[in-house]
Design a protein around this motif. Sequence first.
Motif, short mmCIF file in Angstrom:
data_model
loop_
_atom_site.label_atom_id
_atom_site.label_comp_id
_atom_site.label_asym_id
_atom_site.label_seq_id
_atom_site.Cartn_x
_atom_site.Cartn_y
_atom_site.Cartn_z
N GLN A 1 -6.02 2.37 -5.17
CA GLN A 1 -5.95 1.74 -3.85
C GLN A 1 -7.06 2.29 -2.97
O GLN A 1 -7.46 3.44 -3.08
N TRP B 1 -6.44 -1.18 6.61
CA TRP B 1 -6.33 -1.97 5.40
C TRP B 1 -7.04 -3.33 5.57
O TRP B 1 -7.18 -3.83 6.68
N TYR C 1 0.85 -1.20 0.00
CA TYR C 1 0.00 0.00 0.00
C TYR C 1 0.89 1.25 0.00
O TYR C 1 1.94 1.27 0.64
#
Length: 528
Positions: A269, A247, A216
């Motif tokens: 993302q 996450w 990420y």
Amino acid sequence: MDTAPSDNEALLDPSEAAEIVPDDPDHPMDSDDEDIQTDGEAQEEFQLQNDSIAYFDLHTDSIFCIANHPLTPTIIATGGGDDTTYIFSADVPSPVLPPSYESNPSTSRSSLQPIAKLTGHTDSINTLTYTLPTGEYLITGGLDGQIRVHSTKTTSPTPYSLLSSAQEVPEVNFLTPSPHPSHLNTFALGASDGSVWVYTIDASDPSTPLQVLQAYYLHTESCTAGAWTPNGKLLATVSEDGSFYVWDPFGEATAAGVTNSSSSSSSGQAAIVGLTTTDQRFAVEGGLFSVAIAPSGAFAAVGGAHGIIRVVGLPRLSSTSTSASATKSLNAGGGAKNKTGGGKKASGPLDTTSGGSSSSGQAGAILASLQVQSESIETLAFSPHHSLLAAGSVDGSICLFDTAHRFAVRRHIKEAHEDAFAVVQVAFGASSAEEAWLLTSCGMDGAVRRWDCRGGAGAGTGAGTGAGAGADAGAVAGVTGQHQQGLAKEWRGHRGEGEGGGVLGFVMSGGGNVVTAGDDGVSLVFAS
């Protein structure tokens, strides 16, 4: 008639010179005596205050990190500024009597001996961890950007042999193992470039035993801390840029319909929860440095500059949301600034249930904004059995908040570590409900202290009235000693006095003993 003296007569006789020139009556300067005496006294004082029952001193530089084996907590791993990792056993019996009571007291002790010495990093090792649930692997992370994975199953002739390594980032800031029951030997790292990586280890694949599950890139500055939810399904991270992200590495939240598209970036993302400094209610000027998640998994606390803490709701994933394939794998032993008046209050007690359906609930909601301490919050910890949150600050203080009553200040220990030396780590006992009242802390003053956190406010303390209580709400009124603030025990032995002598971390080993990582390059074992 006078005659001129000869050359020989003009010279002084040595004996006459000795008689004429008096002996020097000067004595050594008082300051010299004082310096010598002071040095001796300082050395004696250090010895008298060394409360340890054992020590390990083979590191040649500061010990920056420490971890213990999850199944055998007396097995200790330390990493330091000498680019080296040592593993040793802290299984040391506590003395029945102090040395002064022994018939033949020993004047010296030998260092504990290493089980293994690991090299290969080219810069300081500042983080390490054992994998869960059984500690099959030890992972080390360094300022050289490397992570190195060692198998703990290997013994003689090569204990802790290297399984794999990787180098994807400039510097590794932290490593944290996932407790997910279906994703064994999985861990996350945060890096100096802001990236977050999730890896899994699968030794059955000799070609790629270390595999990247996720990476990420939403943090724009150094990723400073991270924590998994208790069930291991979600990962929370914070950064110097003031951002907080949650996450979903295994896709379980997404599969349950819990998403948050507002945190997506131009790269596509997305985080389940995302808060940044663009939200003025959340913004902490100066960055975030610590994060902890409540035992229920219902909310996270993040700590940052100027003593600011934000409490943020997390999505709830039901205990049955694990996929059937993951369950099958498990059964088969499968692989791998503070708004005036404080923060918001959840309706009734904050959700502490683990069953039921998955939902976003109060995910991303700012449940409380707190600011009692004056400098950065470097460490946060929740009690595993009681409604307590502890925060340790660079200003040397520890603050206790009641998570069941709008995060009211239970106690503010202003000089938990004296002379305003920074608090480096706080941790509650976890083995029983009784031990969960006890908070252990270490600091740059070189001391390790244990605090009894029972009661609303200890003698000489006051309690805040709600979230965001003012800086004096939990302050000690006329401090008359740390014992009145709940100090139950203190251990000394490190040099202290700030840089070069503080305690940079600790773990609880077997029997409740405390093992430290010293900035002086020594690890001490203290009997609880």
